[in-house]
Every structure is written in structure tokens, then in C-alpha cells.
Scaffold this motif. Structure first.
Motif: not given
Length: 208
Positions: A122-123, A129-134, A154-158
């Protein structure tokens, strides 16, 4: 006489891919640990700054690895699972995190500690933009190392700055609920891909 099986308690190591002591991702992992169910024990490992740059000459001089590497390997080897929270630097995971994974991919007295280890990713990011690419780059490396990476949720926190208060507690209810669902899903993932963990412990409680 009634014999009750003791529910298994799974131990999960949590690793933040940032050296900043008060990073958003470290806060996120601490919130996950604080709200984990009784059947999970989440421990945040904070020694990433003690892991030196990967160097094969150093590896030859210290076959068991430097102290920081040995500590990380031992923590992951002893755990039932691993949760990694990554920030996103220049559309990829941070170099310190990639460096740690390079060390973990090497043979060691504990074996290849990422091989067939259940892992969740997660990130959080301060940006929009969150951390989708990372997370995508992190997943690629983990798959290469043979880890069993949870595919969903999935968990993308912007915009992470607005989701915590001055005491580093989550104030965004939706994020808190998503984090709880994420942790529970990882518990189910560990039971699915490492079914031996789902068996009751040998110890028993006996009610007479």
C-alpha cells in the motif's frame, strides 16, 4: 470437559519505504497496527536507515550481511507476512526501499526470506496522484523475488497531509475503513497462500 482451540495469531512485519521518522507511510502502518484484529500482530520495523547500500564487495567481506541487513532479514524470516507502505519518488519506489529488497533477494543463513512470503503493498503520498506507479514498480520487484503478493484490494492514499491530525492519528473515516478492510484482506490472503498458518496452534485452553 470442553476443549477450545486457541485461534492462531499471525505475526506481520510492517516496513515503511521512507527514512523520515514521521513519514505518512510510517503513520499509516502504525494506524494499521493499532487497529489490527486480535488474530494479527503488526510490528513496524524502523531500521531501514541502518541498511547500507548493496555492495557485492561488502557482501564478500561479511557473508552473513551487515548488522542492519541481518536485523531486517531475521525480522521477515520470523514473520508470517510482510506489509510494505511505499511513498512515490519520481514515479517509482524510493531508492532506500529498492536497496533493502536487493539485500533481501540474496542468499543468507535464513534463506531467501522473500521467497513464498505473503506480502501486501500500500502507500500514501502528499500529492494528488497517490502511489500507483511506486506500487507497480514495487510489485514487479517482489514478484521477481518470489514473494506471494496480495493482488487486491489496493490502497492508494493521495493528499495524505489532510488525513492525519497533529498526533499522527487518522481523521479521515473513509481511509480508516479502507485500511481496516486492507488488513483483514491480508489476513485472509495469508491463510489462503500459507494454509499451515490457518491451523489452530498446538496449545489448548480447557474448560471444565
Amino acid at each position: 470437559m470442553i476443549i477450545h482451540n486457541i485461534p492462531p495469531v499471525r505475526h506481520v512485519v510492517c516496513l515503511a519505504g521512507s527514512l523520515r521518522r514521521d513519514s505518512w507511510n510510517r503513520r499509516l502502518l502504525r494506524m494499521a497496527a493499532a487497529h489490527a484484529p486480535a488474530t494479527l500482530r503488526l510490528d513496524v520495523w524502523d531500521g531501514l536507515d541502518a541498511v547500507p547500500m548493496f555492495d557485492e564487495d561488502l557482501e564478500l567481506r561479511e557473508p552473513d550481511g551487515p548488522a542492519g541487513v541481518r536485523s531486517l532479514r531475521a525480522a521477515i524470516a520470523a514473520a508470517d507476512g510482510l506489509i510494505i507502505a511505499t511513498p512515490e519518488y519520481n514515479h517509482a519506489m524510493p531508492g532506500v526501499l529498492k536497496n533493502a529488497l536487493d539485500w533481501l533477494s540474496r542468499e543468507s543463513p535464513e534463506g531467501e526470506v522473500l521467497l513464498e512470503k505473503p506480502v501486501a503493498v500500500l502507500g500514501a503520498s502528499a500529492g494528488p496522484w497517490g502511489t500507483r506507479l511506486a506500487q507497480a514498480s514495487l510489485r514487479q520487484v517482489l514478484h521477481t523475488c518470489g514473494a506471494l503478493v496480495m493482488p487486491t484490494p489496493t490502497l492508494f492514499i493521495a493528499n495524505a497531509a489532510g488525513r492525519f491530525d497533529e498526533n499522527a492519528a487518522l481523521v479521515d473515516q473513509a481511509t480508516g475503513l479502507s485500511l481496516q478492510r486492507f488488513v483483514l484482506a491480508f489476513e485472509q490472503w495469508m491463510a489462503r497462500v500459507a494454509p499451515a498458518l490457518a491451523r489452530p496452534q498446538a496449545g489448548l485452553t480447557i474448560a471444565r
